[in-house]
Scaffold this active site. Structure first.
Site, short mmCIF file in Angstrom:
data_model
loop_
_atom_site.label_atom_id
_atom_site.label_comp_id
_atom_site.label_asym_id
_atom_site.label_seq_id
_atom_site.Cartn_x
_atom_site.Cartn_y
_atom_site.Cartn_z
N VAL A 114 37.87 38.01 42.08
CA VAL A 114 36.57 39.04 42.20
C VAL A 114 36.34 39.53 40.74
CG1 VAL A 114 37.14 39.80 44.83
CG2 VAL A 114 38.29 41.05 42.88
N GLU A 115 37.24 39.12 39.83
CA GLU A 115 36.73 39.35 38.58
C GLU A 115 37.33 38.44 37.43
OE1 GLU A 115 37.62 43.32 36.87
OE2 GLU A 115 37.19 44.27 38.71
N ASN A 116 36.42 38.04 36.51
CA ASN A 116 37.08 37.25 35.48
C ASN A 116 35.74 36.88 34.43
OD1 ASN A 116 36.73 33.50 34.82
ND2 ASN A 116 38.40 34.75 34.19
#
Ligand code: P53
Length: 478
Positions: free
Chosen positions: A375-377
């Protein structure tokens, strides 16, 4: 099992958090949150946390990129890239401005109705974090933040209101963003943003951190149960900041050190997934004489509110060494963390390690056997706007391409069960760690600088067209 390509229905999208882009910090009855009392830092320093809002200080989240008034235009751009999903959070203080009210603020609820409708208009599935560094500031000053057991009920009330209101619009949820950041209790940033905790001199920082985390884990488990009762189709996950820890060498004590650091940073996931505390952390508390308020009812709640999937952020990896005399393999970031000579760093010192993402996907799968969601990168970097307004962010494309390649290998070769991928800050926004605007992650450039100057005009960077093709081809054209 198909061994070519990502699954059909893979959730490509982008991620943000309310406080980092909405602005409108007092609009529609919103109360101040912990993010509203934080100033701007720099690549080397965290932001200052002030006691209340001090006249003359600059608080970048107050206006942010004014998504509050621009969301239609911005979601249109996400749709143009072909987003299948959009991860954002619900600002707790729009719904409960102080946090302890019995009735929610209708104007705040209405804002997210409109926002989710706007996403659904383009078949963009909202993915929603309930608590993303946005605790009502009133709960800090009146209750001491998550030091206080009462916060469980306040959070659960907030969660229940959101689940009920948006039950037909939102299917994917997460409870507490990066709940494990606060394992780093020697800094002031994570305890404040995770839990609304200001430490005072003489505080037993570590004990307070474990207590706050416990109340949050109980609150999360209660919310999961309520959510599933409201809509059995809900997928409710946890959200963990995943920075894999490597040993500096193959010396057995370095290996053991890395393992112990992983335990201390990731036991939170065990509680979310298995509904109980692992033995190692209980032994650690005993040895350190850490005494916590954990009731038998709490333990019961934990077993009943386990999550459906693991959402996580991945930006970098870290390396530790075992130092002589550290007989218990206790972790002290100042003395035990070392650099990694095999990888490069961003301008903010974050170590870039695409293979670490594959390693992490496998480690999570081997350890927890649950579906995963990245959900984040992303790559926080300085961008340069050319005379014609274009931004040639080949470094960002490169970062994302290499991570997507490793993500695909984890799915295609290792059989990892992966739900989706939402790069962080798909539109430029305020950095959580430093408050800067100029630490940019976006496919969409926003004209605003660290001091708050700029027209807020949006424009497409080179990475915009690139990511559009990635989504179109389901990850085949990189
Ligand atoms: P910024 C530290 C380490 C890893 C992820 O971070 C982190 C942090 C906190 O700074 O936070 C997550 O903006 C967080 C987002 C945040 C993003 O990573 O400091 O969930 O809110 O913006 C990137 O560059």
């Amino acid at each position: 099992m198909n061994n070519k390509g990502l699954p059909k229905g893979f959730l490509w999208g982008g991620a943000v958090a309310a406080h980092q882009l909405e602005g409108g910090w007092q609009a529609g009855g919103k109360g101040p949150s912990v993010a509203d009392v934080m100033t701007v830092g720099s690549p080397k320093s965290y932001r200052k946390i002030t006691e209340g809002i001090i006249p003359g200080e600059y608080y970048p989240n107050h206006e942010a990129i004014d998504f509050y008034h621009h969301y239609k235009e911005d979601i249109k751009l996400f749709a143009e890239m072909g987003f299948k999903c959009f991860r954002t959070s619900i600002a707790w203080t729009r719904i409960f401005p102080k946090g302890d009210e019995l009735e929610p603020n209708e104007e705040g609820l209405k804002f997210y109705d409109d926002l989710f409708d706007e996403c659904l208009k383009y078949n963009i599935e909202p993915v929603v974090t309930l608590s993303h560094f946005e605790l009502p500031y009133y709960l800090v000053t009146e209750y001491g933040g998550f030091r206080n057991r009462k916060l469980i009920d306040f959070f659960v009330r907030f969660a229940a209101v959101c689940f009920d209101r948006y039950k037909s619009k939102v299917k994917y949820w997460m409870t507490f963003n990066e709940i494990n950041n606060q394992a780093n209790f020697n800094e002031d940033f994570a305890p404040f943003t995770n839990s609304g905790i200001y430490y005072k001199p003489g505080d037993n920082r570590e004990e307070i951190m474990y207590q706050a985390a416990h109340y949050e884990l109980v609150a999360s488990a209660k919310a999961v149960q309520i959510g599933h009762a409201i809509n059995p189709d809900f997928e409710i996950g946890c959200m963990i900041a995943l920075v894999p820890i490597y040993p500096e060498t193959c010396k057995p004590s370095d290996i053991l050190m890395a393992q112990k650091v992983m335990e201390r940073k990731y036991f939170f996931t065990d509680v979310h997934v298995h509904g109980k505390y692992p033995n190692y952390i209980q032994k650690y508390w005993q040895r350190k004489n850490i005494k916590l308020d954990i009731t038998p009812q709490d333990l019961e709640v934990l077993t009943k509110g386990t999550v459906d999937y693991i959402g996580f952020s991945y930006y970098m990896s870290n390396v530790v060494r075992h130092n002589k005399g550290n007989d218990h393999y206790d972790y002290n970031e100042k003395t035990d963390l070392v650099g990694n000579q095999y990888v490069k760093k961003s301008d903010w010192g974050w170590q870039i390690d695409p293979e670490g993402l594959r390693y992490t996907l496998n480690w999570l799968t081997d350890t927890y056997r649950l579906p995963l969601f990245i959900v984040e990168n992303g790559f926080g970097a300085y961008d340069k706007v050319e005379a014609d307004g274009s931004v040639h962010d080949s470094y960002r494309i490169e970062y994302l391409r290499e991570h997507i390649k490793q993500m695909k290998l984890a799915v295609e070769e290792d059989g990892v069960d992966l739900m989706g991928y939402t790069p962080w800050g798909c539109i430029d926004l305020v950095s959580a760690g430093t408050g800067e605007m100029e630490k940019r992650y976006g496919f969409i450039y926003v004209d605003k600088d660290n001091k708050g100057n700029g027209t807020l005009k949006r424009s497409r960077k080179d990475s915009f067209a690139w990511y559009k093709k990635v989504i179109e081809s389901n990850g085949e054209t990189l």
